[in-house]
Scaffold this active site. Structure first.
Site, PDB file in Angstrom:
ATOM      1  N   ASP A   1       0.907  -1.328   0.128  1.00 52.67           N
ATOM      2  CA  ASP A   1       0.101  -0.012   0.136  1.00 52.67           C
ATOM      3  C   ASP A   1       0.951   1.060   0.127  1.00 52.67           C
ATOM      4  O   ASP A   1       1.524   1.428   1.023  1.00 52.67           O
ATOM      5  CB  ASP A   1      -1.072  -0.156   1.230  1.00 52.67           C
ATOM      6  CG  ASP A   1      -1.698   1.187   1.329  1.00 52.67           C
ATOM      7  OD1 ASP A   1      -1.633   2.115   0.562  1.00 52.67           O
ATOM      8  OD2 ASP A   1      -2.272   1.188   2.642  1.00 52.67           O
TER       9      ASP A   1
ATOM     10  N   LYS B   1       2.964  11.053  -3.503  1.00 56.52           N
ATOM     11  CA  LYS B   1       2.047  10.340  -4.437  1.00 56.52           C
ATOM     12  C   LYS B   1       0.986  11.376  -5.027  1.00 56.52           C
ATOM     13  O   LYS B   1       0.444  11.007  -6.138  1.00 56.52           O
ATOM     14  CB  LYS B   1       1.252   9.629  -3.345  1.00 56.52           C
ATOM     15  CG  LYS B   1       0.005   8.621  -3.939  1.00 56.52           C
ATOM     16  CD  LYS B   1      -0.546   7.849  -2.730  1.00 56.52           C
ATOM     17  CE  LYS B   1      -1.640   6.812  -3.595  1.00 56.52           C
ATOM     18  NZ  LYS B   1      -2.120   5.911  -2.613  1.00 56.52           N
TER      19      LYS B   1
ATOM     20  N   GLU C   1      -7.293   0.499  -4.471  1.00 50.70           N
ATOM     21  CA  GLU C   1      -7.016   0.495  -3.152  1.00 50.70           C
ATOM     22  C   GLU C   1      -8.650  -0.106  -2.442  1.00 50.70           C
ATOM     23  O   GLU C   1      -8.657  -1.400  -1.733  1.00 50.70           O
ATOM     24  CB  GLU C   1      -6.956   1.524  -2.530  1.00 50.70           C
ATOM     25  CG  GLU C   1      -5.527   2.289  -2.709  1.00 50.70           C
ATOM     26  CD  GLU C   1      -5.241   3.334  -2.608  1.00 50.70           C
ATOM     27  OE1 GLU C   1      -6.101   4.393  -2.137  1.00 50.70           O
ATOM     28  OE2 GLU C   1      -4.057   4.019  -2.863  1.00 50.70           O
TER      29      GLU C   1
ATOM     30  N   ASP D   1     -12.838   5.681   2.551  1.00 48.60           N
ATOM     31  CA  ASP D   1     -11.200   5.781   2.694  1.00 48.60           C
ATOM     32  C   ASP D   1     -11.091   7.275   3.180  1.00 48.60           C
ATOM     33  O   ASP D   1     -10.832   7.904   2.494  1.00 48.60           O
ATOM     34  CB  ASP D   1     -10.358   5.159   1.630  1.00 48.60           C
ATOM     35  CG  ASP D   1      -9.028   5.396   1.770  1.00 48.60           C
ATOM     36  OD1 ASP D   1      -8.433   6.004   2.942  1.00 48.60           O
ATOM     37  OD2 ASP D   1      -8.319   4.647   1.128  1.00 48.60           O
TER      38      ASP D   1
HETATM   39  P1  ADP Z   1      -2.798   7.627   3.774  1.00 45.13           P
HETATM   40  O1  ADP Z   1      -3.674   6.556   3.059  1.00 45.13           O
HETATM   41  O2  ADP Z   1      -3.279   8.953   3.243  1.00 45.13           O
HETATM   42  O3  ADP Z   1      -1.527   7.472   3.557  1.00 45.13           O
HETATM   43  P2  ADP Z   1      -3.494   6.615   6.549  1.00 45.13           P
HETATM   44  O4  ADP Z   1      -4.592   5.958   6.082  1.00 45.13           O
HETATM   45  O5  ADP Z   1      -2.026   6.237   6.943  1.00 45.13           O
HETATM   46  O6  ADP Z   1      -3.221   7.570   5.261  1.00 45.13           O
HETATM   47  O7  ADP Z   1      -3.864   7.723   7.545  1.00 45.13           O
HETATM   48  C1  ADP Z   1      -3.217   8.832   8.321  1.00 45.13           C
HETATM   49  C2  ADP Z   1      -4.119   9.430   9.002  1.00 45.13           C
HETATM   50  O8  ADP Z   1      -4.839   8.672  10.066  1.00 45.13           O
HETATM   51  C3  ADP Z   1      -3.202  10.440   9.843  1.00 45.13           C
HETATM   52  O9  ADP Z   1      -3.796  11.763   9.677  1.00 45.13           O
HETATM   53  C4  ADP Z   1      -3.241  10.120  11.137  1.00 45.13           C
HETATM   54  O10 ADP Z   1      -3.248  11.043  12.232  1.00 45.13           O
HETATM   55  C5  ADP Z   1      -4.597   9.348  11.195  1.00 45.13           C
HETATM   56  N1  ADP Z   1      -4.978   8.187  12.455  1.00 45.13           N
HETATM   57  C6  ADP Z   1      -3.839   7.201  12.731  1.00 45.13           C
HETATM   58  N2  ADP Z   1      -4.250   6.600  13.819  1.00 45.13           N
HETATM   59  C7  ADP Z   1      -5.536   7.289  14.216  1.00 45.13           C
HETATM   60  C8  ADP Z   1      -6.186   7.155  15.239  1.00 45.13           C
HETATM   61  N3  ADP Z   1      -5.983   6.325  16.434  1.00 45.13           N
HETATM   62  N4  ADP Z   1      -7.334   8.110  15.573  1.00 45.13           N
HETATM   63  C9  ADP Z   1      -7.619   9.071  14.716  1.00 45.13           C
HETATM   64  N5  ADP Z   1      -6.724   9.306  13.540  1.00 45.13           N
HETATM   65  C10 ADP Z   1      -5.934   8.294  13.333  1.00 45.13           C
HETATM   66 MG    MG Z   2      -4.513   4.871   2.115  1.00 44.61          MG
END
Ligand code: ADP
Ligand code: MG
Length: 612
Positions: free
Chosen positions: A23, A86, A185, A209
Site C-alpha cells: 500500500d 503520491k 485500493e 477511505d
Molecule cells: P494515507 O492513506 O493517506 O497514507 P493513512 O490511512 O495512513 O493515510 O491515515 C493517516 C491518518 O490517520 C493521519 O492523519 C493520522 O493522524 C490518522 N490516524 C492514525 N491513527 C489514528 C487514530 N487512532 N485516531 C485518529 N486518527 C488516526
Molecule cells: Mg491509504
C-alpha cells in the site's frame, strides 16, 4: 496466456513463489505478504508499527533516508524533506499549479513536462522518490523473511489515471520489483474482507477511505469474482490533517497563542500534540498533554470536526448518484484509512445509512492485506479465485529518441483497448512511422519489435499541431490491432499482429529479468533522453521567438536568450541530465516574462487594428 514464476536472482522458473502486497500511501505506506494461507503485515525491527511514513529525506551529503527518521526532518529541513510524493506521481506542473505553493519543497515549473522535485542542485522525479519508499519497504520485508523478494502488487486510488498508474509501475521497477499488478485500493480492501471468492456472489460495497490528506469513497459491484468500480468520489484535500488543524486552531484560541510569533519548532510541537490528542480521543473522552498545557475533550473535538465529516457524506451521496444505484442496493460499508478510527466517523455513517459498517480489520492495514491477498491469487496459490487472462509483456510504440512508450502494460486483463495521442516534432511533417514493440525496457532497442507501418499524407501543419491517436486493441484471442489516426484530417492506417507474437516462455522470462536488472540504468538513460528532447524543442522555439519578436526584445535580452540557448546546446552534448535540466530551468525562468510581454504586445496590436 501463461503466468510464469521466475526467480529474479537465478533467472530460473520456480514452482511456488512469494509476492508481496504494497500500500503506497500519501501519508503512510505498508507491506504485507501471504504465506501458507496466513497474511502478515511486516512491522519495524522493534515490532512496534507497520506504518512507514511516506517521506524521503536527503541529508546534506545526499544520503537518502525514508520513513520515521525522515519525518523528524519535516520542520528542521523542509526543503530537503519530501512528503506527499503520491500527489505528484504522473502529474505535470500544470496539473499542480494551485498546489505547488502549499509545498515546503521546490517543484519545477515546466508546463507540460512531468513534474520534478528540486533539492539543492539535483532534480528528482516523483517516480524516483516513490521508488525510494518502495525500496525501503522491500528491504523491510527481506530482512524480516531472510530472503530476497522481487515481485509485488501495488495499490493505487481507483481514480488514478493511466499516467499515474504507469508512474507507479515505473517506481516499482526502479525499486527492483516486478510489479505484477496495480490494484485499486478499494478493491484491495474488499479482497481483504474476503469478497470475490465465490462465483455466485453478487454484492455492492461502499469503501470509505479517510487518510491523512485525502478522502475517497468508491462504490464497487462484486460479481462472479470481478470487481467493478461503479463510481468514485472524494476530496483530495480532506483528511486527518484537517482534524489536526482544527485542534491546533482551537488551542491557538483557548491558549491565546499568536501564531505569527511562534517558531517553527513550536509549530511542530503543536502539530505533534494535536495528532497525539486526536488519536487519544479515538479511545478516551479527554486529552491532557504531559506538560499540562494543552487539553481538549472528545465532545469539543467532535464539534470541531462534525462539518468535515458531513462533507464526506456529500461525496458519498454523489458517488451513489453517479453509480446509478439506490442507497438500499449497497450491502456494506468498508472502513479504510487511519482517520476512520475517529469514532464519530462510524457513528455518522451508521446513523445516516442503515447499512452494516465493517471495521474489524485494522483500517491502516486493510489495503496492504488486500494487496497481499491479490498477490497470493496471482502466485496461483489460491484455487478459490478466478484467474483472468492477461498480457504477458507490455506493448507500446517508439517515440522521439528511441524511447518505449507503453500503451498496454504487462498483466493487463484481455480483451483490452487503450489509446494515446501524439503529435509531430517538426514543421510540415507528412509521414509518421509507427513502430510497435513488446517488452519492459525503457529504450526500444532492447525490446522486441513486432512490426511497423507508416501513416502517410498528413496535411502540412506546424510541429505540435497534428493530433495523432494511436490505439491498441487486444481481442479475447490475444490478437493485437494497432491503429493510427490523424484526427484533424481523419486519415488512418492499421496493423494486425498475431497472438502471442511468437515468443517462448524462456525468452519472456529473460526479458523480464533484464528489465529489472537494468531498471536504474534504463531510467537514467530515459531521463537524459527526455531532457535532451525538451532541450531540443526549447532551442527551436527560442529561435522562433527571437525571430518573431525582434522588435519587442531589447538587444540585451536577445543576447541573454542566445547565451542561455548556447548553454543548453553545450549541456546537451554532455551526459549530465541535472546540468541540462538546470540550463533549461534557467532559460524558462528568464523567457517566461518576455513571452508574456510579447503576448500582451501582440494582443494590443491585434486589438488596435480591429474595427467595432
Ligand atoms: P494515507 O492513506 O493517506 O497514507 P493513512 O490511512 O495512513 O493515510 O491515515 C493517516 C491518518 O490517520 C493521519 O492523519 C493520522 O493522524 C490518522 N490516524 C492514525 N491513527 C489514528 C487514530 N487512532 N485516531 C485518529 N486518527 C488516526
Ligand atoms: Mg491509504
Amino acid at each position: 496466456m501463461a503466468k510464469i514464476p521466475i526467480n529474479m536472482k537465478s533467472g530460473e522458473i520456480e514452482e511456488s513463489e512469494l509476492i508481496i502486497g504494497i500500500d503506497l500511501g500519501t501519508t503512510n505506506s505498508l507491506v504485507a505478504y501471504l504465506k501458507d494461507g496466513k497474511t502478515t503485515i511486516v512491522k519495524d525491527v522493534a515490532g512496534r508499527t507497520s506504518l512507514v511514513p511516506s517521506i524521503v529525506y536527503f541529508d546534506s551529503e545526499e544520503n537518502i533516508i525514508v520513513g520515521e527518521v525522515a519525518k523528524m526532518h519535516l520542520v528542521s529541513d523542509p526543503e530537503r524533506t519530501i512528503y506527499s510524493v503520491k500527489r505528484l506521481l504522473g502529474k505535470s506542473y500544470n496539473d499542480l499549479e494551485n498546489y505547488s505553493s502549499k509545498l515546503s519543497y521546490e517543484i519545477i515549473d515546466e508546463e507540460d513536462q512531468l513534474v520534478k522535485v528540486k533539492i539543492g542542485k539535483r532534480f528528482h522525479s516523483p517516480v524516483k522518490l516513490s521508488a525510494e519508499i518502495l525500496k525501503y519497504l522491500k528491504s523491510r520485508v527481506e530482512n524480516h523473511l531472510g530472503r530476497e523478494v522481487s515481485k509485488a502488487v501495488i495499490t493505487v486510488p481507483a481514480y488514478f489515471n493511466d499516467s499515474q498508474r504507469q508512474a507507479t509501475r515505473d517506481a516499482g521497477k526502479l525499486a527492483g520489483l516486478e510489479v505484477l499488478r496495480i490494484v485499486n485500493e478499494p478493491t484491495a480492501a474488499s479482497l481483504a474482507y474476503g469478497y470475490g471468492k465465490k462465483a455466485e456472489e453478487s454484492e455492492v460495497v461502499a469503501v470509505y477511505d479517510l487518510g491523512g490528506g485525502t478522502f475517497d469513497v468508491s462504490i464497487l459491484r462484486i460479481d462472479n469474482g470481478v470487481f467493478d468500480v461503479m463510481a468514485t468520489n472524494g476530496d483530495t484535500f480532506l483528511g486527518g490533517d484537517d482534524f489536526d488543524r482544527a485542534i491546533i486552531d482551537y488551542w491557538i484560541q483557548t491558549n491565546g497563542i499568536n501564531e505569527e510569533e511562534i517558531s517553527n519548532q513550536q509549530k511542530q510541537i503543536l502539530r505533534i500534540r494535536a495528532e497525539e490528542a486526536k488519536k487519544q480521543l479515538s479511545v478516551s473522552d479527554q486529552y491532557l498533554s504531559e506538560d499540562g498545557e494543552f487539553k481538549i475533550s472528545k465532545d469539543q473535538f467532535e464539534r470541531l470536526i462534525q462539518k468535515l465529516i458531513d462533507k464526506t457524506i456529500v461525496h458519498i451521496e454523489h458517488a451513489i448518484k453517479n453509480a446509478g444505484i439506490s442507497k438500499s442496493e449497497i450491502n456494506k460499508f468498508i472502513l479504510v484509512g487511519g482517520s476512520t478510527r475517529v469514532p464519530l466517523v462510524k457513528q455518522t455513517l451508521e446513523s445516516r445509512y442503515e447499512i452494516e459498517v465493517m471495521d474489524d480489520i485494522d483500517p491502516d492495514e486493510v489495503v496492504a492485506l488486500g494487496a497481499a491477498v491479490q498477490a497470493d491469487i496471482l502466485a496461483g496459490n489460491t484455487q478459490n479465485y478466478l484467474l483472468i487472462d492477461v498480457t504477458p509483456l507490455s506493448l507500446g510504440i517508439e517515440t522521439v529518441g528511441g524511447l518505449m512508450d507503453v500503451i498496454i502494460s504487462r498483466n493487463s486483463k484481455v480483451p483490452v483497448a487503450a489509446g494515446r495521442q501524439y503529435t509531430s516534432s517538426v514543421d510540415g511533417q507528412k509521414n509518421l512511422r509507427i513502430s510497435v514493440y513488446q517488452g519492459e525496457r525503457e529504450l526500444v532497442e532492447y525490446n522486441r519489435k513486432l512490426g511497423e507501418f507508416i501513416l502517410t499524407d498528413i496535411p502540412p501543419m506546424a510541429a505540435g499541431m497534428p493530433k495523432i491517436e494511436v490505439h491498441f486493441i487486444i481481442d479475447a484471442d490475444g490478437i493485437l490491432k494497432v491503429r493510427a489516426k490523424e484526427l484533424r484530417s481523419g486519415k488512418f492506417e492499421e496493423l494486425k499482429i498475431q497472438s502471442q507474437y511468437g515468443i517462448s516462455e524462456e525468452e519472456m522470462a529473460k526479458m523480464l529479468i533484464d528489465s529489472i536488472k537494468n531498471a536504474e540504468q534504463d531510467m537514467a538513460a530515459k531521463a537524459l533522453l527526455e531532457a535532451r528532447n525538451e532541450a531540443r524543442s526549447i532551442v527551436i522555439s527560442t529561435e522562433k521567438f527571437i525571430e518573431q519578436n525582434k522588435d519587442i526584445l531589447t538587444e540585451d535580452e536577445k543576447s541573454v536568450l542566445k547565451n542561455k540557448m548556447a548553454l543548453i546546446q553545450k549541456k546537451m552534448a554532455l551526459e549530465d541530465k541535472d546540468e541540462l535540466n538546470e540550463a533549461i530551468h534557467e532559460m524558462n525562468a528568464f523567457s517566461r516574462p518576455l513571452a508574456e510581454r510579447a503576448m500582451n504586445h501582440n494582443i494590443r496590436k491585434a486589438l488596435s487594428g480591429k474595427k467595432i
